[in-house]
Design an enzyme around this catalytic site. Structure first.
Site, PDB file in Angstrom:
ATOM      1  N   SER A 124       0.821  -1.211   0.000  1.00 17.18           N
ATOM      2  CA  SER A 124       0.000   0.000   0.000  1.00 17.18           C
ATOM      3  C   SER A 124       0.850   1.255   0.000  1.00 17.18           C
ATOM      4  O   SER A 124       0.335   2.344  -0.237  1.00 17.18           O
ATOM      5  CB  SER A 124      -0.976   0.010   1.182  1.00 17.18           C
ATOM      6  OG  SER A 124      -0.458  -0.649   2.280  1.00 17.18           O
ATOM      7  N   HIS A 145      -3.146  -3.459  -6.086  1.00 16.69           N
ATOM      8  CA  HIS A 145      -3.465  -2.984  -4.736  1.00 16.69           C
ATOM      9  C   HIS A 145      -4.948  -3.183  -4.417  1.00 16.69           C
ATOM     10  O   HIS A 145      -5.798  -2.461  -4.928  1.00 16.69           O
ATOM     11  CB  HIS A 145      -3.069  -1.496  -4.626  1.00 16.69           C
ATOM     12  CG  HIS A 145      -3.262  -0.924  -3.265  1.00 16.69           C
ATOM     13  ND1 HIS A 145      -3.756   0.328  -3.042  1.00 16.69           N
ATOM     14  CD2 HIS A 145      -3.038  -1.463  -2.039  1.00 16.69           C
ATOM     15  CE1 HIS A 145      -3.824   0.542  -1.741  1.00 16.69           C
ATOM     16  NE2 HIS A 145      -3.392  -0.525  -1.115  1.00 16.69           N
ATOM     17  N   GLU A 157      -6.533  -1.280  -7.500  1.00 16.57           N
ATOM     18  CA  GLU A 157      -5.687  -0.359  -8.262  1.00 16.57           C
ATOM     19  C   GLU A 157      -4.599  -1.186  -8.945  1.00 16.57           C
ATOM     20  O   GLU A 157      -3.846  -1.894  -8.267  1.00 16.57           O
ATOM     21  CB  GLU A 157      -5.026   0.665  -7.326  1.00 16.57           C
ATOM     22  CG  GLU A 157      -5.989   1.637  -6.688  1.00 16.57           C
ATOM     23  CD  GLU A 157      -5.315   2.641  -5.749  1.00 16.57           C
ATOM     24  OE1 GLU A 157      -5.865   3.723  -5.559  1.00 16.57           O
ATOM     25  OE2 GLU A 157      -4.236   2.331  -5.205  1.00 16.57           O
ATOM     26  N   ASN A 195      -5.104   6.277  -1.561  1.00 21.69           N
ATOM     27  CA  ASN A 195      -4.440   6.684  -0.319  1.00 21.69           C
ATOM     28  C   ASN A 195      -3.841   8.086  -0.410  1.00 21.69           C
ATOM     29  O   ASN A 195      -3.535   8.702   0.604  1.00 21.69           O
ATOM     30  CB  ASN A 195      -3.358   5.674   0.087  1.00 21.69           C
ATOM     31  CG  ASN A 195      -3.971   4.465   0.773  1.00 21.69           C
ATOM     32  OD1 ASN A 195      -5.109   4.521   1.247  1.00 21.69           O
ATOM     33  ND2 ASN A 195      -3.245   3.367   0.798  1.00 21.69           N
TER      34      ASN A 195
HETATM   35  N1  LIG Z   1      -4.325  -4.764   5.795  1.00 21.26           N
HETATM   36  C1  LIG Z   1      -4.684  -3.811   4.970  1.00 21.26           C
HETATM   37  O1  LIG Z   1      -5.610  -3.030   5.229  1.00 21.26           O
HETATM   38  C2  LIG Z   1      -3.978  -3.658   3.656  1.00 21.26           C
HETATM   39  C3  LIG Z   1      -4.634  -3.028   2.581  1.00 21.26           C
HETATM   40  C4  LIG Z   1      -3.995  -2.946   1.342  1.00 21.26           C
HETATM   41  C5  LIG Z   1      -2.707  -3.449   1.193  1.00 21.26           C
HETATM   42  N2  LIG Z   1      -2.085  -4.037   2.277  1.00 21.26           N
HETATM   43  C6  LIG Z   1      -0.738  -4.589   2.059  1.00 21.26           C
HETATM   44  O2  LIG Z   1      -0.839  -5.995   1.908  1.00 21.26           O
HETATM   45  C7  LIG Z   1       0.331  -6.632   2.431  1.00 21.26           C
HETATM   46  C8  LIG Z   1      -0.082  -7.651   3.459  1.00 21.26           C
HETATM   47  O3  LIG Z   1      -0.826  -7.050   4.476  1.00 21.26           O
HETATM   48  P1  LIG Z   1      -1.692  -7.913   5.508  1.00 21.26           P
HETATM   49  O4  LIG Z   1      -2.518  -6.947   6.274  1.00 21.26           O
HETATM   50  O5  LIG Z   1      -2.345  -9.049   4.809  1.00 21.26           O
HETATM   51  O6  LIG Z   1      -0.530  -8.484   6.464  1.00 21.26           O
HETATM   52  P2  LIG Z   1      -0.579  -9.728   7.445  1.00 21.26           P
HETATM   53  O7  LIG Z   1       0.420  -9.470   8.508  1.00 21.26           O
HETATM   54  O8  LIG Z   1      -1.989 -10.053   7.837  1.00 21.26           O
HETATM   55  O9  LIG Z   1      -0.045 -10.951   6.547  1.00 21.26           O
HETATM   56  C9  LIG Z   1       1.243 -11.073   6.056  1.00 21.26           C
HETATM   57  C10 LIG Z   1       1.540 -12.541   5.852  1.00 21.26           C
HETATM   58  O10 LIG Z   1       2.775 -12.668   5.152  1.00 21.26           O
HETATM   59  C11 LIG Z   1       3.501 -13.747   5.702  1.00 21.26           C
HETATM   60  N3  LIG Z   1       4.915 -13.529   5.413  1.00 21.26           N
HETATM   61  C12 LIG Z   1       5.735 -12.595   5.937  1.00 21.26           C
HETATM   62  N4  LIG Z   1       6.947 -12.641   5.343  1.00 21.26           N
HETATM   63  C13 LIG Z   1       6.873 -13.621   4.414  1.00 21.26           C
HETATM   64  C14 LIG Z   1       7.789 -14.137   3.445  1.00 21.26           C
HETATM   65  N5  LIG Z   1       9.022 -13.636   3.344  1.00 21.26           N
HETATM   66  N6  LIG Z   1       7.386 -15.143   2.634  1.00 21.26           N
HETATM   67  C15 LIG Z   1       6.121 -15.649   2.745  1.00 21.26           C
HETATM   68  N7  LIG Z   1       5.229 -15.210   3.638  1.00 21.26           N
HETATM   69  C16 LIG Z   1       5.587 -14.194   4.448  1.00 21.26           C
HETATM   70  C17 LIG Z   1       3.157 -13.729   7.192  1.00 21.26           C
HETATM   71  O11 LIG Z   1       3.357 -15.036   7.770  1.00 21.26           O
HETATM   72  C18 LIG Z   1       1.696 -13.325   7.158  1.00 21.26           C
HETATM   73  O12 LIG Z   1       0.855 -14.457   7.120  1.00 21.26           O
HETATM   74  C19 LIG Z   1       1.215  -5.499   2.956  1.00 21.26           C
HETATM   75  O13 LIG Z   1       2.128  -5.142   1.958  1.00 21.26           O
HETATM   76  C20 LIG Z   1       0.224  -4.386   3.210  1.00 21.26           C
HETATM   77  O14 LIG Z   1       0.811  -3.105   3.131  1.00 21.26           O
HETATM   78  C21 LIG Z   1      -2.699  -4.170   3.482  1.00 21.26           C
END
Ligand SMILES: NC(=O)c1ccc[n+]([C@@H]2O[C@H](COP(=O)([O-])OP(=O)(O)OC[C@H]3O[C@@H](n4cnc5c(N)ncnc54)[C@H](O)[C@@H]3O)[C@@H](O)[C@H]2O)c1
Length: 502
Positions: A124, A145, A157, A195
């Site tokens: 994000s 995204h 996006e 954003n």
């Molecule tokens: N949560 C939101 O509102 C949101 C919205 C849009 C985008 N994002 C983006 O999406 C991505 C994930 O966010 P999230 O909220 O799902 O996070 P999260 O913490 O819920 O999940 C991340 C997952 O990735 C796994 N992980 C970490 N490092 C790893 C690796 N090297 N190889 C494989 N697996 C790995 C972890 O075990 C975990 O299960 C981020 O980049 C975040 O910025 C989040």
């Protein structure tokens, strides 16, 4: 372009957290084969169970047929090893928000997937160019995204970076559609589209609060009841949490070279530092009870004053006449030197408007008739305004069936200021070519539940009026924050619709 409808097409998803499992779910229900990986075995088990439970709920709600649900589940493979993604022609990465970790995953993926496969990140806030820089084939790297919670948020996006192949962008857009999302193609810029654009709404509200013009509750009520937003800016800040919205504000501010247009206020920073995060900590701009319910403070009491016998309307204004008539107040009398004077300025504060019109500032009351005024109307007076006159006009508005929000003097009240800022940032996005004008509105409405897109707000206010409000804000504050977008200026001067392309 890759055929995302081909029977052998498989999507890889790296990271089975909140976002990755949602992305996998909408792909599965869209008929796509998915291989989901995560570094944690336990997380994979948890994600699969949660995802299957959500699919079952869709069946219970009759949104999915039982055999389609079974087929969707059967299309999922989970694996701890990233090597399992070798057959995938598109991989979406959704791991932790950390550039080094993402670069490592992208490099590892390049070792295993086919030459023509596409790699997309769900980041994000990290520039796609920064991730692509670590790759051998930058042309196949893009952003995809999604918004949280993925199954409920229809927008995606598709981020095209400097080196991204247009065919990769087309493939990801087609994939988004197959997943039941609405794709919008956006340039790789800080905060991408939503954003970035989303800053205007709550940051302008924070600036209004910083100037002690109105309380968070007053600002929220005006934005909901007059402008049609589902949530007020402070309710939204409390819902997303200062731990999320403050760092994003900082990223966008830094990314745009500290442009004051996207600057937040010191209060936002101190709330973040103090851990007053919002709903999740039980205290943000509002307080919440143990069940997470907002503790409402009682509305301000009315003064008990009676409406005046007559009001002076120095400028012809149908809306003001209608309010006075509804309250049984005379509007035709010449100025007797004691009655309230009512005006409905655009972009000016009451002080400036009263002086421009040669009115007595102590008796002049400005009301905002810019948006929906059927329920609530905002009124303000110059400093030194006669309180009894303000009370009498509030009583007039109440007698006309309106709830009154009384604020301190402010150029553009609350509603004009915030909606003009939303529109101005939207125009700036159009000027930068961040996305097409139609897509800017579509993305902001789908991504943030806005009642209108930013260019839609410019049309609603009037393009020329929006420009005038911005000019007034700029002139009265002297702040670059309020400089009108050149996109807006040209269309206002030429009398063109806000979405007119260059
Ligand atoms: N949560 C939101 O509102 C949101 C919205 C849009 C985008 N994002 C983006 O999406 C991505 C994930 O966010 P999230 O909220 O799902 O996070 P999260 O913490 O819920 O999940 C991340 C997952 O990735 C796994 N992980 C970490 N490092 C790893 C690796 N090297 N190889 C494989 N697996 C790995 C972890 O075990 C975990 O299960 C981020 O980049 C975040 O910025 C989040």
């Amino acid at each position: 372009m890759i055929n995302v409808g081909a029977p052998d097409f498989a999507l890889g998803v790296v990271g089975a957290g909140a976002m990755g499992s949602g992305i996998a779910q909408v792909a599965l229900t869209g008929g796509i084969t998915v291989i989901l990986t995560d570094a944690s075995e336990a997380q994979l088990d948890k994600a699969r169970a949660a995802l299957f439970a959500r699919i079952d709920r869709l069946v219970e709600k009759r949104e999915l047929k039982p055999d389609s649900a079974a087929a969707a589940k059967a299309r999922l493979t989970v694996a701890r090893e990233i090597g399992a993604l070798a057959p995938c022609r598109v991989v979406v990465e959704a791991i932790v928000e950390d550039l080094d970790a993402k670069r490592k995953v992208f490099r590892a993926l390049e070792e295993i997937i086919g030459e023509e496969a596409i790699l997309a990140s769900n980041t994000s806030s990290i520039p796609i160019a920064a991730i692509a820089a670590a790759c051998r084939h930058r042309r196949r790297v893009a952003g995809m995204h999604f918004f949280n919670p993925v199954p409920l948020m229809r927008l995606v996006e598709v981020i095209a970076s400097t080196d991204t192949d247009p065919a990769a962008v087309e493939t990801l857009s087609a994939l988004g559609q197959r997943m039941g999302r609405t794709p919008v193609v956006v340039k790789d810029a800080p905060g991408f589209l939503v954003n970035f654009g989303g800053r205007a709404y709550y940051q302008e509200a924070l600036h209004i609060l910083q100037e002690s013009v109105a309380t968070p509750a007053d600002i929220d009520l005006v934005m909901r009841e007059c402008c049609g937003f589902r949530m007020g800016p402070f309710e939204l800040l409390d819902l997303t949490g200062m731990d999320v919205n403050y760092p994003v504000s900082e990223i966008v501010l830094k990314g745009y070279g500290y442009d004051p247009r996207v600057k937040t206020t010191p209060l936002h920073a101190s709330m973040h530092l103090a851990g007053r995060l919002g709903r999740k900590s039980g205290h943000g701009f509002y307080r919440y009870d143990a069940d997470g319910k907002k503790i409402a403070s009682p509305p301000a009491a009315m003064s008990g004053a009676a409406p005046p016998a007559r009001v002076i309307l120095p400028e012809p204004h149908e809306g003001l006449v209608a309010l006075a008539v509804a309250a049984g107040v005379e509007t035709q009398a010449p100025d007797d030197g004691t009655s309230p004077i009512m005006i409905a300025p655009w972009g000016e504060d009451c002080t400036a408007a009263a002086l421009r019109l040669g009115l007595d500032p102590r008796r002049t009351v400005a009301v905002d008739l810019s948006h929906d005024t059927t329920k609530r109307i905002t009124q303000m007076m110059a400093p030194s305004g006669d309180v009894a006159i303000g009370d009498a006009v509030a009583a007039l508005l109440a007698a006309a069936g309106r709830t009154v929000t009384r604020i301190k003097d402010s150029p553009g009240f609350i509603a004009q200021r915030i909606t003009a800022m939303v529109a101005n940032i939207g125009c700036e996005m159009a000027q930068m070519g961040l996305a097409s004008p139609a897509d800017i509105d579509k993305a902001m409405q789908l991504g943030l539940n806005y009642p209108l897109g930013p260019l839609g707000f410019a049309e609603k206010l009037g393009v020329r009026t929006t420009y005038d409000i911005m000019r007034q804000l700029f002139d009265s504050t002297g702040s670059d924050r309020y400089r009108p977008s050149l996109w807006l200026r040209r269309r206002a001067l030429l009398g063109l619709p806000a979405a007119t392309p260059d």
